[in-house]
Design a protein around this motif. Sequence first.
Motif, PDB file in Angstrom:
ATOM      1  N   LEU A 176       0.817  -1.217   0.000  1.00 27.03           N
ATOM      2  CA  LEU A 176       0.000   0.000   0.000  1.00 27.03           C
ATOM      3  C   LEU A 176       0.852   1.269   0.000  1.00 27.03           C
ATOM      4  CD1 LEU A 176      -2.752  -1.006   2.600  1.00 27.03           C
ATOM      5  CD2 LEU A 176      -2.827  -1.199   0.107  1.00 27.03           C
ATOM      6  N   SER A 177       2.149   1.100   0.014  1.00 29.08           N
ATOM      7  CA  SER A 177       3.070   2.232   0.110  1.00 29.08           C
ATOM      8  C   SER A 177       3.475   2.754  -1.265  1.00 29.08           C
ATOM      9  CB  SER A 177       4.337   1.830   0.869  1.00 29.08           C
ATOM     10  OG  SER A 177       4.051   1.307   2.139  1.00 29.08           O
ATOM     11  N   ALA A 178       3.922   3.992  -1.288  1.00 28.55           N
ATOM     12  CA  ALA A 178       4.581   4.578  -2.455  1.00 28.55           C
ATOM     13  C   ALA A 178       5.981   4.973  -2.019  1.00 28.55           C
ATOM     14  CB  ALA A 178       3.827   5.798  -2.962  1.00 28.55           C
ATOM     15  N   VAL A 179       6.964   4.598  -2.817  1.00 29.99           N
ATOM     16  CA  VAL A 179       8.354   4.922  -2.505  1.00 29.99           C
ATOM     17  C   VAL A 179       8.871   5.860  -3.592  1.00 29.99           C
ATOM     18  CG1 VAL A 179      10.692   4.015  -2.178  1.00 29.99           C
ATOM     19  CG2 VAL A 179       8.709   2.730  -1.328  1.00 29.99           C
ATOM     20  N   VAL A 180       9.287   7.044  -3.187  1.00 28.08           N
ATOM     21  CA  VAL A 180       9.785   8.063  -4.112  1.00 28.08           C
ATOM     22  C   VAL A 180      11.301   8.141  -3.956  1.00 28.08           C
ATOM     23  CG1 VAL A 180       9.670  10.479  -4.817  1.00 28.08           C
ATOM     24  CG2 VAL A 180       7.633   9.352  -3.860  1.00 28.08           C
ATOM     25  N   ILE A 181      12.020   7.959  -5.067  1.00 26.00           N
ATOM     26  CA  ILE A 181      13.485   7.922  -5.007  1.00 26.00           C
ATOM     27  C   ILE A 181      14.075   8.967  -5.943  1.00 26.00           C
ATOM     28  CG2 ILE A 181      15.541   6.481  -5.189  1.00 26.00           C
ATOM     29  CD1 ILE A 181      13.705   4.031  -4.965  1.00 26.00           C
ATOM     30  N   ALA A 207      10.350   7.384  -9.514  1.00 28.20           N
ATOM     31  CA  ALA A 207      11.754   7.793  -9.587  1.00 28.20           C
ATOM     32  C   ALA A 207      11.884   9.166 -10.228  1.00 28.20           C
ATOM     33  CB  ALA A 207      12.567   6.779 -10.379  1.00 28.20           C
ATOM     34  N   PHE A 208      12.701  10.014  -9.625  1.00 28.02           N
ATOM     35  CA  PHE A 208      13.148  11.256 -10.244  1.00 28.02           C
ATOM     36  C   PHE A 208      14.603  11.017 -10.616  1.00 28.02           C
ATOM     37  CE2 PHE A 208       9.591  12.649  -7.706  1.00 28.02           C
ATOM     38  CZ  PHE A 208       8.981  13.618  -8.497  1.00 28.02           C
ATOM     39  N   ALA A 209      14.891  11.017 -11.912  1.00 24.38           N
ATOM     40  CA  ALA A 209      16.222  10.639 -12.368  1.00 24.38           C
ATOM     41  C   ALA A 209      16.624  11.451 -13.585  1.00 24.38           C
ATOM     42  CB  ALA A 209      16.260   9.139 -12.688  1.00 24.38           C
TER      43      ALA A 209
END
Length: 278
Positions: A176-181, A207-209
């Motif tokens: 249920l989580s969102a992981v922003v990297i 992802a911000f890349a």
Amino acid sequence: MEEPILQTIKTYYPSLSQGQKKVASYLIEHKEEGAIITASQLGRNVGVSETTVIRLANVLGFRGYSHMQEAIRSNWLQSSQSSTMSGQVKEEDRFYQVAEQEKKVFAHMMDQLNPEEIREAAEVMMKADRVFIGGFGGSYAAGYWFYYALRQLRDRVSLFSAEGLLPEEMVDIDELSAVVIFSFPRYRKEGKELSDAARKAGASIIAFADKPLSPVGREADVTITTEERMETDYHSIAGAVSVSEMVIQTAADKYSEQVKARQQKIELMYAERGMFLE
């Protein structure tokens, strides 16, 4: 080097009345207008009397408004001439090299932006039960800005340490989580470790890349790039913050009622604690 008029305003600013401070701030932010409009026009624009404008000029050491305006006009012309000459500056001038690189970053960013990806990222992070944000090494600054901004919009937002990952911080990641990297060159291994852990837990990954096929970018469900196709190794933290700000604004617009209710509570607490000077 600061302009003389700005130095003067900074020196006297603490002793100015509230009305005079409004005028001083307006003059700094609208130098072009300050160089040409009358005292009465300036007063109307700021919402104070013409007398307040004239008194500000006196407090700052000028014989009258016209003398203060002449100083503003002189500073503005000098600034304009400096800007005009910037294209003639020697190639080795590092200040202008950085400025030119930033211009290229923003030009590329506008060319490659995909509005659908921006909307999808905003949707994912607002619907998630929890949001975990990671940015390691040089990418931490962008990650922290995003963490601070997102907490204005919703609850249950966590930020990983800049130095690495701890099991105690990762254990709550689930489907249920969102992981922003945030992951930019040189890529820290912790970014890849976090994306692997998120994928194993079934979480959504944003992802911000700098490019879609970066180590974290190719693992993410949504990858938002800021410097794709750049021909140099230059990395702009400003570009990363700008594109993440687009996601924040998109989320704020779509979930405006939810966000407004939270921000009202936050502002009330700010006021109760007297957190801000102005």
